[in-house]
Design an enzyme around this catalytic site. Structure first.
Site, mmCIF file in Angstrom:
data_model
loop_
_atom_site.group_PDB
_atom_site.id
_atom_site.type_symbol
_atom_site.label_atom_id
_atom_site.label_comp_id
_atom_site.label_asym_id
_atom_site.label_seq_id
_atom_site.Cartn_x
_atom_site.Cartn_y
_atom_site.Cartn_z
ATOM 1 N N CYS A 80 135.454 92.048 93.724
ATOM 2 C CA CYS A 80 134.266 91.551 94.430
ATOM 3 C C CYS A 80 133.263 90.826 93.534
ATOM 4 O O CYS A 80 132.428 90.069 94.029
ATOM 5 C CB CYS A 80 133.567 92.698 95.153
ATOM 6 N N HIS A 140 131.086 88.810 103.342
ATOM 7 C CA HIS A 140 131.441 88.983 101.931
ATOM 8 C C HIS A 140 132.762 88.258 101.623
ATOM 9 O O HIS A 140 133.830 88.850 101.701
ATOM 10 C CB HIS A 140 131.561 90.491 101.673
ATOM 11 N N CYS A 146 129.146 96.034 93.228
ATOM 12 C CA CYS A 146 130.176 97.038 92.993
ATOM 13 C C CYS A 146 131.529 96.343 93.040
ATOM 14 O O CYS A 146 131.670 95.263 93.625
ATOM 15 C CB CYS A 146 130.097 98.159 94.025
#
Length: 401
Positions: A91, A357, A387
């Site tokens: 991510c 996202h 994260c």
């Protein structure tokens, strides 16, 4: 050490990551090449001066495989002489791409770089690249691999966040995002994405649901309860035996949305900026990557932020703008708890719960959002953190010029 300056940032709108999403017909390489074309045209530099294009992409298979940034740059007119590099820190990949680009400049080994990211989740499904940490029993047993949603629910359980608190934060994200769009806070960075004949396919983040209420979210079934009962709860509770039962609080409404998107940041030395009469917008102060428990996996943002602050010789009181990826509501709530911040101080323009996202691009987008907010409010420092799957996190600090 040479200073690395941010000269520009451009991103696409986020399109719903489904076949009916507005960007589904745009291939990932086309999506990224439109962003790279825009950042070149906006700044009118000679592509020959770009030392490298570093691209974050998580599921780098099929249409997103084969070092996509190298060939997206060629498609964007950067000539054959501009190399490309693919990076994957899940991510945080898009932020890491910008950090690595800055590091090359700071080390005196580059003058002008692009850090970018792309993920077309409607076309290349998350997880299609496999991985031993997910599918090799010897590895998964040692790590204690579980679904990210189980990890997020464990964070909520371990650190005391209720379903209502997570839902309230999610509604706040939706309202902030709508307010930011209405006030045109993203206007200077958004590039409308077009099809092959020049029709605009999307000019806004289409995952937003600003009408959402806490009552609406309360009616949704938790997403990970059934998977927990199939054994994932037992796996993670072996690492956290003090937890007797996991409270499954997360669902589609308080988790990040699956979307398509791309983003890029132009970085360079002071000298290269003068060559093209570009004004630096911010300076990369520093960054940090950390590892943490790969089972609960999503608790790293606070640790990475503290490490970045320490390296920069700053404290949390120096930071004016905080951008924390809204992977799940409990991730942001835990960050605020650990850093002793109020939710009013974090993600003031909304986040991934509302906007979505796009894995490989999100970190790069957050960097641009923080930059725009610093300029809008005439503030000095911003910290961006995400994260990362597998138990990692990345944080970056920038200073407005």
């Amino acid at each position: 050490m040479t200073d690395a300056y941010i000269y520009d940032h451009v991103r696409s709108p986020r399109g719903r990551g489904k076949p009916d999403g507005s960007l589904h017909t745009i291939t990932p390489i086309n999506l990224l090449s439109q962003i790279l074309t825009a950042i070149r045209e906006r700044n009118n530099f000679n592509p020959e001066d770009i030392d490298d294009v570093i691209t974050g992409c998580v599921t780098a298979v099929g249409e997103q495989g084969g070092n996509i940034g190298r060939f997206a740059a060629i498609m964007a007119g950067y000539t054959d002489n501009v190399p490309g590099l693919h990076v994957n820190r899940f991510c945080a990949s898009g932020l890491v791409a910008a950090n690595y680009a800055a590091a090359r400049i700071m080390a005196g080994q580059a003058d002008m770089m692009i850090g970018c990211g792309v993920e077309s989740m409607s076309r290349v499904q998350m997880g299609f690249d496999g991985g031993a940490w997910l599918f090799d029993p010897q590895v998964t047993n040692k790590i204690g691999t579980v679904l990210q949603g189980i990890s997020a629910d464990m964070i909520a359980t371990k650190y005391g966040f209720s379903r209502e608190e997570c839902d309230e934060y999610s509604v706040l994200s939706q309202k902030r995002t709508k307010a930011a769009w209405d006030a045109e806070h993203f206007k200077g960075s958004i590039l409308p994405i077009k099809d092959s004949i020049g029709r605009i396919m999307l000019d806004h983040d289409e995952h937003m649901r600003p009408e959402t209420t806490v009552a609406d979210l309360a009616a949704l079934k938790s997403s990970f309860n059934d998977m927990g009962e199939l054994g994932f709860d037992s796996v993670i509770m072996q690492k956290y035996p003090e937890i007797e039962n996991i409270n499954h609080v997360h669902h589609a409404g308080n988790s990040s949305g699956i979307v398509d998107g791309a983003s890029a940041v132009l970085l360079g030395t002071e000298e290269i900026g003068k060559k093209y009469n570009l004004n630096p917008r911010a300076r990369i102060v520093g960054f940090a990557d950390i590892g943490t428990d790969p089972s609960i996996m999503l608790t790293g943002p606070g640790k990475s932020a503290k490490k970045a602050l320490e390296r920069a010789g700053l404290t949390k009181n120096d930071i004016d703008v905080w951008e924390v990826n809204e992977a799940f509501a409990s991730v942001v709530l835990r960050f605020c708890q650990e850093m002793e911040l109020g939710t009013d101080q974090v993600n003031v323009n909304g986040g991934a719960i509302a906007m979505g996202h796009p894995l490989g691009a999100t970190g790069n987008m957050l960097l641009g959002t923080a930059l725009d907010e610093l300029e809008r409010t005439n503030k000095k420092y911003a910290l961006i953190t995400l994260c990362v799957a597998g138990g990692m996190a990345t944080a970056t600090i920038i200073e407005r010029i």
